[in-house]
Write a protein that holds these residues in place. Structure first.
Motif, short mmCIF file in Angstrom:
data_model
loop_
_atom_site.label_atom_id
_atom_site.label_comp_id
_atom_site.label_asym_id
_atom_site.label_seq_id
_atom_site.Cartn_x
_atom_site.Cartn_y
_atom_site.Cartn_z
N GLU A 78 -4.58 9.24 2.52
CA GLU A 78 -5.78 8.17 2.39
C GLU A 78 -5.31 6.80 2.71
O GLU A 78 -5.73 5.60 2.74
CB GLU A 78 -5.85 8.50 0.34
CG GLU A 78 -4.59 7.89 -0.34
CD GLU A 78 -3.89 8.67 -0.45
OE1 GLU A 78 -3.22 8.63 -2.04
OE2 GLU A 78 -3.59 10.09 0.40
N GLU B 212 1.01 -1.02 -0.02
CA GLU B 212 -0.17 -0.33 -0.28
C GLU B 212 1.33 1.40 0.34
O GLU B 212 0.99 1.80 -0.75
CB GLU B 212 -0.95 -0.18 1.27
CG GLU B 212 -1.57 1.43 0.79
CD GLU B 212 -2.82 1.81 2.65
OE1 GLU B 212 -3.95 0.87 2.62
OE2 GLU B 212 -2.20 2.48 3.59
N GLN C 21 3.88 5.59 -5.32
CA GLN C 21 4.08 5.94 -6.96
C GLN C 21 3.02 6.81 -7.06
O GLN C 21 2.93 7.44 -8.18
CB GLN C 21 3.74 4.34 -7.50
CG GLN C 21 5.16 3.23 -6.96
CD GLN C 21 4.44 2.02 -7.45
OE1 GLN C 21 3.25 1.63 -7.86
NE2 GLN C 21 5.66 1.77 -7.92
N LYS C 22 1.59 6.56 -7.07
CA LYS C 22 0.61 8.03 -7.32
C LYS C 22 0.88 9.70 -7.57
O LYS C 22 0.77 10.11 -7.81
CB LYS C 22 -0.49 7.40 -6.79
CG LYS C 22 -1.76 6.25 -7.10
CD LYS C 22 -2.71 6.88 -6.16
CE LYS C 22 -3.51 6.80 -5.02
NZ LYS C 22 -4.40 6.50 -4.94
N LYS C 23 1.89 9.32 -6.16
CA LYS C 23 2.25 10.49 -6.18
C LYS C 23 3.61 11.49 -6.53
O LYS C 23 4.19 12.24 -5.85
CB LYS C 23 2.59 10.98 -4.40
CG LYS C 23 1.77 10.16 -3.61
CD LYS C 23 0.56 11.36 -3.31
CE LYS C 23 -0.47 11.62 -2.70
NZ LYS C 23 -1.49 12.39 -1.92
N GLY C 24 4.29 10.23 -7.57
CA GLY C 24 5.65 10.73 -7.91
C GLY C 24 6.86 10.45 -7.78
O GLY C 24 7.72 10.29 -7.57
N LYS D 251 9.03 7.71 -7.36
CA LYS D 251 10.75 6.62 -7.34
C LYS D 251 11.13 5.55 -6.25
O LYS D 251 11.02 4.66 -6.21
CB LYS D 251 10.83 6.68 -8.38
CG LYS D 251 10.00 7.51 -10.12
CD LYS D 251 10.60 7.79 -11.00
CE LYS D 251 9.74 7.60 -12.64
NZ LYS D 251 10.42 9.04 -13.26
N ALA E 158 2.18 1.89 -3.15
CA ALA E 158 1.73 2.27 -4.57
C ALA E 158 0.91 3.56 -4.17
O ALA E 158 0.54 4.76 -5.59
CB ALA E 158 0.00 1.10 -3.82
N ILE E 159 0.74 4.03 -2.99
CA ILE E 159 0.29 5.75 -2.24
C ILE E 159 1.67 6.32 -3.61
O ILE E 159 0.91 7.18 -3.57
CB ILE E 159 0.28 5.31 -1.19
CG1 ILE E 159 -0.90 5.47 -1.16
CG2 ILE E 159 0.35 7.51 -0.68
CD1 ILE E 159 -1.51 5.03 0.44
#
Length: 187
Positions: free
Chosen positions: A98, A19, A25-28, A30, A22-23
């Motif tokens: 989140e 989790e 990665q969504k926020k850019g 790396k 994934a969070i």
């Protein structure tokens, strides 16, 4: 995404770690190095380290693991250096608000030693938390834990060699839970 424990063991495939990845990665993000504590969550009882160890080896329980983050060391290959620890907390809010399995450690702000004593009384003495980590504007971090005194008996020892000859190198300690019986507790 992986976790590395203090003895260097690497683990992956844990839902709370996945989790977090994934969070990020969504926020850019790396790459990140994030100190955190992994623990077993059970809403009905206070859990201990043996609950965590059991969950790590049980596919049915591994989803009950949570990650409580308390710092950020690197983001995208750069050392993370906020002006103060509040900057780290604000960055956590931005990154992981989140999150369901990942979160920031419980924290509050104190303006005096008296307030720290009040927080200790509530969190540690009344709510049975392990202790407090206290940060300030100085570059120090304090761990504040309850004091426990234990009387133990030395049941064995080894002596040093060479320059340490005649000095105690290690001790084997035991408790006496009942008269005439020793329980080895540590070396």
């Amino acid at each position: 995404a992986v976790i590395v424990n203090r003895s260097g063991r690497v683990r992956r495939g844990i839902p709370c770690i996945d989790e977090a990845a994934a969070i990020l990665q969504k926020k850019g993000i790396k790459q990140a190095v994030i100190p955190a504590e992994i623990y077993f969550y059970d809403e009905k009882k206070k859990t201990r380290v043996n609950d965590l160890v059991n969950a790590l080896s049980d596919e049915k329980k591994i989803g009950s693991l949570r990650l409580a983050c308390y710092d950020i060391l690197e983001l995208n290959g750069k050392e993370y250096k906020p002006e103060d620890y509040g900057g780290t907390l604000r960055e956590w809010d931005r990154l992981f608000k989140e999150g369901k399995l990942i979160h920031t450690v419980d924290w509050t702000e104190a303006k005096s030693n008296a307030e720290i004593k009040e927080i200790f009384s509530q969190w540690v003495e009344k709510e049975n938390s392990e202790g407090l980590v206290v940060r300030s504007e100085m570059p120090f971090v304090w761990k504040v834990k309850p004091r426990h005194n234990v009387d133990a008996v030395v049941i064995g020892f080894t002596e040093g060699t060479g320059n340490a000859r005649g000095q105690v190198r290690s001790m084997l300690l035991a408790l006496m839970p009942e008269k005439g019986k020793y329980q080895i507790v540590t070396r």
